[in-house]
Design an enzyme around this catalytic site. Structure first.
Site, mmCIF file in Angstrom:
data_model
loop_
_atom_site.group_PDB
_atom_site.id
_atom_site.type_symbol
_atom_site.label_atom_id
_atom_site.label_comp_id
_atom_site.label_asym_id
_atom_site.label_seq_id
_atom_site.Cartn_x
_atom_site.Cartn_y
_atom_site.Cartn_z
ATOM 1 N N HIS A 103 5.806 -42.773 -39.598
ATOM 2 C CA HIS A 103 5.509 -41.840 -40.681
ATOM 3 C C HIS A 103 5.162 -40.440 -40.154
ATOM 4 O O HIS A 103 5.785 -39.466 -40.560
ATOM 5 C CB HIS A 103 4.393 -42.425 -41.550
ATOM 6 C CG HIS A 103 4.076 -41.612 -42.767
ATOM 7 N ND1 HIS A 103 5.051 -41.171 -43.657
ATOM 8 C CD2 HIS A 103 2.895 -41.144 -43.242
ATOM 9 C CE1 HIS A 103 4.465 -40.466 -44.625
ATOM 10 N NE2 HIS A 103 3.160 -40.440 -44.393
ATOM 11 N N SER A 105 3.617 -35.817 -45.595
ATOM 12 C CA SER A 105 2.775 -36.834 -46.230
ATOM 13 C C SER A 105 1.948 -36.309 -47.412
ATOM 14 O O SER A 105 2.484 -35.757 -48.363
ATOM 15 C CB SER A 105 1.895 -37.471 -45.152
ATOM 16 O OG SER A 105 1.345 -38.675 -45.600
ATOM 17 N N ASP A 165 9.733 -45.334 -40.645
ATOM 18 C CA ASP A 165 8.851 -45.072 -41.800
ATOM 19 C C ASP A 165 9.466 -45.714 -43.034
ATOM 20 O O ASP A 165 10.089 -45.057 -43.857
ATOM 21 C CB ASP A 165 8.687 -43.560 -41.988
ATOM 22 C CG ASP A 165 7.748 -43.205 -43.138
ATOM 23 O OD1 ASP A 165 7.119 -44.124 -43.691
ATOM 24 O OD2 ASP A 165 7.645 -42.014 -43.468
#
Length: 211
Positions: free
Chosen positions: A190, A112, A163
């Site tokens: 995610h 991320s 995701d």
């Protein structure tokens, strides 16, 4: 007696106003076959890697693993770097972390938010990187297919099939890395490693065994 040694510490890098906090795991013998740097997303910290067992898994697999709290987050909250990312020179930031902690050549695990640090580091300092494990990182669209194509480092691209926002977008860009393989984690979102730590740990250790 545990076969794994866990420690905590802090490291000072030039671009940050205060030391960065980190957690470290290694084989109790102290004899590690490789170094792994664990980064994290914006809602997370190094503690997540401790809680789901990734630090322990890596040390049990014979690695020295270091999970840092990124500037301004977790226990590095006071380690704010310059406000703008451009000023922080993200590639140089991770280079300095790796130098200070003697991690090179390092396997970089980057979910991320941490993509804004790890991708410039990968593209500018690939000689310091043993392998790259991006987990739906941000900023993948900021680099060209040609830039990705110049990277010789082996990569394991991981994302959860739930995701929809970051997973496939990051895959589309990262699939330009020449030496990559892909793991799609079924039913995971995610932060797919949090949703299914067992599948994550198996995919990660299997990949490290190939290095």
């Amino acid at each position: 007696m545990s076969a794994v040694k866990m420690t905590e510490g802090s490291v000072q890098v030039e671009s940050c106003k205060a030391p960065l906090f980190y957690r470290q795991s290694e084989p109790a013998t102290g004899d590690a076959k490789m170094s792994v740097l664990l980064l994290h997303g914006i809602r997370f910290t190094s503690e997540n890697w401790l809680n789901i067992g990734t630090l322990e898994t890596l040390a049990t697999a014979g690695c020295r693993a270091v999970a840092i709290d990124l500037p301004g987050l977790g226990r590095s909250a006071s380690a704010q770097g310059p406000a703008a990312l451009g000023e922080l020179a993200p590639a140089g930031f991770l280079k300095e972390v790796c130098e200070q902690l003697s991690l090179s050549p390092v396997v970089v695990i980057s979910p991320s938010l941490s993509g804004m640090y790890s991708l410039p580091f990968l593209l500018q300092h690939q000689a310091l990187i043993k392998a790259y494990v991006p987990v739906a990182p941000i900023c993948t669209e900021k680099f060209t297919a040609e830039q990705y194509g110049s990277v010789k480092v082996p990569a394991l691209i991981v994302y959860g099939d739930q995701d929809t926002q970051m997973g496939e977008a990051s895959l589309r860009n990262l699939s330009n890395l020449p030496a990559h393989s892909v793991v799609v984690m079924k039913g995971a979102g995610h932060p797919c490693y949090l949703d299914d730590p067992d599948t994550w740990h198996k995919a990660l250790t299997d990949f490290l065994d190939t290095l």
